[in-house]
Design a protein around this motif. Structure first.
Motif, mmCIF file in Angstrom:
data_model
loop_
_atom_site.group_PDB
_atom_site.id
_atom_site.type_symbol
_atom_site.label_atom_id
_atom_site.label_comp_id
_atom_site.label_asym_id
_atom_site.label_seq_id
_atom_site.Cartn_x
_atom_site.Cartn_y
_atom_site.Cartn_z
ATOM 1 N N MET A 48 0.836 -1.205 0.000
ATOM 2 C CA MET A 48 0.000 0.000 0.000
ATOM 3 C C MET A 48 0.868 1.253 0.000
ATOM 4 S SD MET A 48 -3.359 -0.799 2.372
ATOM 5 C CE MET A 48 -2.475 -0.910 3.908
ATOM 6 N N THR A 49 1.943 1.239 0.780
ATOM 7 C CA THR A 49 2.851 2.386 0.825
ATOM 8 C C THR A 49 3.489 2.610 -0.545
ATOM 9 O OG1 THR A 49 3.288 1.975 3.164
ATOM 10 C CG2 THR A 49 4.867 3.363 1.994
ATOM 11 N N ALA A 50 3.929 1.538 -1.185
ATOM 12 C CA ALA A 50 4.541 1.653 -2.513
ATOM 13 C C ALA A 50 3.529 2.184 -3.532
ATOM 14 C CB ALA A 50 5.092 0.299 -2.957
ATOM 15 N N THR A 51 2.308 1.690 -3.481
ATOM 16 C CA THR A 51 1.259 2.154 -4.407
ATOM 17 C C THR A 51 0.974 3.630 -4.184
ATOM 18 O OG1 THR A 51 0.251 -0.043 -4.554
ATOM 19 C CG2 THR A 51 -1.151 1.838 -5.090
ATOM 20 N N ARG A 85 -22.085 6.203 -6.328
ATOM 21 C CA ARG A 85 -22.608 4.981 -5.732
ATOM 22 C C ARG A 85 -22.462 3.848 -6.739
ATOM 23 N NH1 ARG A 85 -21.824 7.966 -2.686
ATOM 24 N NH2 ARG A 85 -23.051 8.877 -1.061
ATOM 25 N N PRO A 86 -21.291 3.178 -6.755
ATOM 26 C CA PRO A 86 -21.105 2.093 -7.707
ATOM 27 C C PRO A 86 -21.955 0.878 -7.334
ATOM 28 C CG PRO A 86 -19.283 2.165 -6.191
ATOM 29 C CD PRO A 86 -20.151 3.360 -5.893
ATOM 30 N N VAL A 87 -22.159 0.007 -8.301
ATOM 31 C CA VAL A 87 -22.869 -1.242 -8.052
ATOM 32 C C VAL A 87 -21.942 -2.155 -7.264
ATOM 33 C CG1 VAL A 87 -23.886 -3.273 -9.157
ATOM 34 C CG2 VAL A 87 -24.218 -1.008 -10.154
ATOM 35 N N GLY A 88 -22.466 -2.852 -6.297
ATOM 36 C CA GLY A 88 -21.661 -3.778 -5.519
ATOM 37 C C GLY A 88 -20.844 -3.071 -4.453
ATOM 38 N N ASP A 89 -20.075 -3.848 -3.747
ATOM 39 C CA ASP A 89 -19.279 -3.329 -2.652
ATOM 40 C C ASP A 89 -18.025 -4.177 -2.554
ATOM 41 O OD1 ASP A 89 -18.620 -1.694 -0.535
ATOM 42 O OD2 ASP A 89 -20.217 -2.366 0.782
ATOM 43 N N ALA A 90 -17.034 -3.701 -1.845
ATOM 44 C CA ALA A 90 -15.795 -4.449 -1.644
ATOM 45 C C ALA A 90 -15.144 -3.976 -0.354
ATOM 46 C CB ALA A 90 -14.838 -4.234 -2.814
ATOM 47 N N SER A 91 -14.414 -4.864 0.271
ATOM 48 C CA SER A 91 -13.604 -4.505 1.427
ATOM 49 C C SER A 91 -12.379 -3.769 0.898
ATOM 50 C CB SER A 91 -13.163 -5.763 2.178
ATOM 51 O OG SER A 91 -14.293 -6.488 2.609
ATOM 52 N N VAL A 92 -12.084 -2.604 1.458
ATOM 53 C CA VAL A 92 -10.985 -1.792 0.950
ATOM 54 C C VAL A 92 -10.136 -1.230 2.079
ATOM 55 C CG1 VAL A 92 -12.180 -1.098 -1.177
ATOM 56 C CG2 VAL A 92 -12.376 0.333 0.864
ATOM 57 N N TYR A 93 -8.912 -0.872 1.698
ATOM 58 C CA TYR A 93 -8.060 -0.057 2.549
ATOM 59 C C TYR A 93 -8.045 1.320 1.894
ATOM 60 C CZ TYR A 93 -6.677 -4.495 4.528
ATOM 61 O OH TYR A 93 -6.695 -5.733 5.121
ATOM 62 N N VAL A 94 -8.348 2.331 2.685
ATOM 63 C CA VAL A 94 -8.421 3.705 2.190
ATOM 64 C C VAL A 94 -7.153 4.426 2.620
ATOM 65 C CG1 VAL A 94 -9.761 5.833 2.233
ATOM 66 C CG2 VAL A 94 -10.920 3.625 2.543
ATOM 67 N N ILE A 95 -6.420 4.941 1.656
ATOM 68 C CA ILE A 95 -5.193 5.681 1.948
ATOM 69 C C ILE A 95 -5.459 7.155 1.670
ATOM 70 C CG2 ILE A 95 -2.782 6.064 1.318
ATOM 71 C CD1 ILE A 95 -2.764 3.133 0.344
ATOM 72 N N LEU A 120 -8.374 4.147 -2.878
ATOM 73 C CA LEU A 120 -9.044 2.961 -2.372
ATOM 74 C C LEU A 120 -8.390 1.739 -2.995
ATOM 75 C CD1 LEU A 120 -11.159 5.228 -1.852
ATOM 76 C CD2 LEU A 120 -12.891 3.489 -2.137
ATOM 77 N N ILE A 121 -7.969 0.799 -2.149
ATOM 78 C CA ILE A 121 -7.314 -0.430 -2.595
ATOM 79 C C ILE A 121 -8.158 -1.615 -2.153
ATOM 80 C CG2 ILE A 121 -5.262 -1.884 -2.365
ATOM 81 C CD1 ILE A 121 -3.622 0.654 -2.052
ATOM 82 N N GLN A 127 -5.605 -4.280 -5.725
ATOM 83 C CA GLN A 127 -5.717 -3.369 -6.860
ATOM 84 C C GLN A 127 -6.366 -2.051 -6.445
ATOM 85 O OE1 GLN A 127 -4.501 -4.132 -10.028
ATOM 86 N NE2 GLN A 127 -3.638 -5.800 -8.827
ATOM 87 N N VAL A 128 -5.927 -0.956 -7.050
ATOM 88 C CA VAL A 128 -6.548 0.343 -6.828
ATOM 89 C C VAL A 128 -7.905 0.329 -7.516
ATOM 90 C CG1 VAL A 128 -6.400 2.818 -7.314
ATOM 91 C CG2 VAL A 128 -4.346 1.547 -6.655
ATOM 92 N N THR A 129 -8.958 0.665 -6.773
ATOM 93 C CA THR A 129 -10.300 0.724 -7.369
ATOM 94 C C THR A 129 -10.715 2.153 -7.660
ATOM 95 O OG1 THR A 129 -11.425 0.777 -5.217
ATOM 96 C CG2 THR A 129 -11.055 -1.397 -6.215
ATOM 97 N N ASP A 130 -10.271 3.095 -6.851
ATOM 98 C CA ASP A 130 -10.654 4.495 -7.007
ATOM 99 C C ASP A 130 -9.538 5.368 -6.454
ATOM 100 O OD1 ASP A 130 -13.826 4.230 -7.470
ATOM 101 O OD2 ASP A 130 -13.227 2.846 -5.886
ATOM 102 N N TRP A 131 -9.439 6.584 -6.959
ATOM 103 C CA TRP A 131 -8.532 7.575 -6.379
ATOM 104 C C TRP A 131 -9.044 8.955 -6.759
ATOM 105 C CZ3 TRP A 131 -6.102 11.023 -9.535
ATOM 106 C CH2 TRP A 131 -5.982 10.681 -10.874
ATOM 107 N N SER A 132 -8.673 9.939 -5.961
ATOM 108 C CA SER A 132 -9.075 11.312 -6.263
ATOM 109 C C SER A 132 -8.078 12.284 -5.657
ATOM 110 C CB SER A 132 -10.482 11.605 -5.730
ATOM 111 O OG SER A 132 -10.483 11.576 -4.319
ATOM 112 N N ILE A 133 -8.062 13.481 -6.239
ATOM 113 C CA ILE A 133 -7.276 14.597 -5.724
ATOM 114 C C ILE A 133 -8.273 15.654 -5.284
ATOM 115 C CG2 ILE A 133 -5.657 16.442 -6.335
ATOM 116 C CD1 ILE A 133 -4.484 14.535 -8.434
#
Length: 149
Positions: A48-51, A85-95, A120-121, A127-133
């Motif tokens: 996660m740190t490297a990503t 609001r995407p379809v479905g859900d997933a367990s993620v780590y938020v950085i 969001l990983i 895998q990265v699923t989402d990111w924003s600035i």
């Protein structure tokens, strides 16, 4: 002898986003809420740190600060940070991290700039699923306690 007509080619679901693939014939889209993942392993933390550092570098920030993560679900995180609001859900780590991020957008005269990046990983795949600035860090307290990376 009569041969049945050839069925039309299978077309992707019109509701899929660009870059998405429809589920296979035996896959059902997950619609149940995901569970918060367990604490990440040492290897997951290193990954996660490297990503996070790689995405920061790709957006003109070579030395991001205040890197931290929280275990959550994709739906809960997006509900706290965006109207998506995407379809479905997933367990993620938020950085979430801070710096001077820039993203060059085609057809824009000036790059998009922000001082906070959220990533969001997927906890299962890494895998990265989402990111924003954004201009400000998001208040993630409703998701739980953040942990430094």
């Amino acid at each position: 002898m009569h041969t049945p007509p050839t069925p039309p080619p299978r077309r992707p679901d019109a509701g899929l986003r660009s870059g998405s693939t429809p589920p296979g014939p035996n896959k059902i889209r997950e619609t149940r809420p995901a569970a918060t993942p367990p604490a990440p392993s040492a290897q997951q933390i290193a990954d996660m740190t490297a990503t996070a550092r790689q995405l920061a570098g790709a957006h003109q920030e070579q030395n991001p600060k205040n890197l931290r993560y929280i275990a959550s679900t994709r739906q809960a995180t997006l509900a706290a940070t965006t109207p998506s609001r995407p379809v479905g859900d997933a367990s993620v780590y938020v950085i979430q991290m801070e710096g001077d991020f820039q993203r060059h957008v085609r057809h824009a005269k000036e790059p998009l700039r922000g001082t906070s990046m959220l990533i969001l990983i997927d906890a299962e795949t890494g895998q990265v699923t989402d990111w924003s600035i954004s201009a400000q860090p998001f208040d993630l307290r409703e998701l739980g306690q953040t942990v430094p990376l």
